[in-house]
Design a protein around this motif. Structure first.
Motif, short mmCIF file in Angstrom:
data_model
loop_
_atom_site.label_atom_id
_atom_site.label_comp_id
_atom_site.label_asym_id
_atom_site.label_seq_id
_atom_site.Cartn_x
_atom_site.Cartn_y
_atom_site.Cartn_z
N LYS A 79 8.31 -3.65 0.65
CA LYS A 79 8.22 -4.75 -0.31
C LYS A 79 7.52 -5.95 0.32
O LYS A 79 6.66 -6.58 -0.29
CB LYS A 79 9.62 -5.16 -0.81
CG LYS A 79 9.54 -6.17 -1.94
CD LYS A 79 10.50 -7.33 -1.81
CE LYS A 79 10.45 -8.14 -0.60
NZ LYS A 79 9.42 -9.22 -0.60
N THR A 80 7.84 -6.24 1.56
CA THR A 80 7.24 -7.39 2.25
C THR A 80 5.74 -7.16 2.48
O THR A 80 4.94 -8.09 2.33
CB THR A 80 7.96 -7.65 3.58
OG1 THR A 80 9.35 -7.89 3.30
CG2 THR A 80 7.38 -8.83 4.32
N LEU A 81 5.37 -5.94 2.79
CA LEU A 81 3.94 -5.65 2.98
C LEU A 81 3.18 -5.83 1.67
O LEU A 81 2.06 -6.36 1.67
CB LEU A 81 3.75 -4.24 3.53
CG LEU A 81 2.33 -3.87 3.94
CD1 LEU A 81 1.77 -4.85 4.99
CD2 LEU A 81 2.29 -2.44 4.48
N ILE A 82 3.77 -5.45 0.55
CA ILE A 82 3.14 -5.71 -0.75
C ILE A 82 3.00 -7.22 -0.95
O ILE A 82 1.95 -7.72 -1.36
CB ILE A 82 3.95 -5.10 -1.92
CG1 ILE A 82 4.04 -3.57 -1.79
CG2 ILE A 82 3.30 -5.48 -3.25
CD1 ILE A 82 5.06 -2.94 -2.73
N HIS A 83 4.06 -7.97 -0.67
CA HIS A 83 4.06 -9.43 -0.82
C HIS A 83 2.95 -10.06 0.02
O HIS A 83 2.17 -10.89 -0.48
CB HIS A 83 5.44 -9.96 -0.40
CG HIS A 83 5.56 -11.45 -0.41
ND1 HIS A 83 6.25 -12.14 -1.37
CD2 HIS A 83 5.11 -12.39 0.47
CE1 HIS A 83 6.22 -13.43 -1.11
NE2 HIS A 83 5.52 -13.61 0.01
N GLU A 84 2.84 -9.67 1.27
CA GLU A 84 1.82 -10.26 2.14
C GLU A 84 0.42 -9.84 1.72
O GLU A 84 -0.52 -10.63 1.79
CB GLU A 84 2.10 -9.91 3.60
CG GLU A 84 3.42 -10.46 4.14
CD GLU A 84 3.61 -11.96 3.96
OE1 GLU A 84 2.61 -12.72 4.02
OE2 GLU A 84 4.76 -12.38 3.74
N THR A 85 0.27 -8.60 1.26
CA THR A 85 -1.02 -8.14 0.75
C THR A 85 -1.40 -8.96 -0.48
O THR A 85 -2.58 -9.31 -0.67
CB THR A 85 -0.97 -6.64 0.42
OG1 THR A 85 -0.61 -5.92 1.61
CG2 THR A 85 -2.32 -6.14 -0.09
#
Length: 164
Positions: A79-85
């Motif tokens: 989820k965090t990787l999606i957010h940062e992307t």
């Protein structure tokens, strides 16, 4: 809709959490981490893990790195990787000054993208995302409404990347 002071607690119900963002605890990344990492790396970014105490991750535009906390679950990492992307796709980090001026709106946009994309990939982030979005929007529904078209455009772009 009611103000909380206009309501009475339900006997036997769980109390409201003091922290409205509950980190995800699952051990499945729902097919997100490898393709998003590959996408970011193909664009000149690096994804690293580091000990973080106050965040699940952040994006450093100067070093072109996305840093994920090393002690969060696989699902929270996805989820965090999606957010940062989303921050990268939405050009939030192109200007640090602009980000600082409009941080609330930008955090609402990035987390809204994460919520939508995660949902498209079969995992529910509402226990984290709803509280996060509510907090950064200062509970102002117009902030969420005003960001909807940008959120959907970024969500579609990231979802396409994950479906390749």
């Amino acid at each position: 809709m009611f103000e909380i002071t206009q309501t009475d607690p339900i006997e036997g119900a769980d109390p409201l959490p003091s922290n409205p963002t509950q980190r995800l605890t699952g051990d499945h990344d729902h097919g997100v981490i490898a393709p998003l990492t590959a996408h970011l790396e193909s664009s000149g970014w690096r994804v690293d893990r580091e000990p973080l105490t106050h965040a699940s991750g952040y994006t450093d535009p100067e070093t072109r790195r996305v840093i994920l906390a090393d002690r969060i679950s696989v699902e929270q990492s996805a989820k965090t990787l999606i957010h940062e992307t989303a921050h990268i796709e939405l050009h939030h980090i192109d200007s640090v000054e602009e980000y600082r001026l409009h941080r609330g709106r930008m955090e609402v946009e990035a987390e809204s993208v994460a919520y939508v994309v995660a949902g498209l990939h079969g995992f529910d982030t509402s226990s984290y995302s709803i509280g996060y979005i509510t907090g950064w929007s200062d509970e102002d529904i117009t902030v969420i409404r005003d960001t909807a078209s940008r959120v959907l455009a970024a969500a579609h772009k990231i979802a396409e990347t994950l479906n390749q």
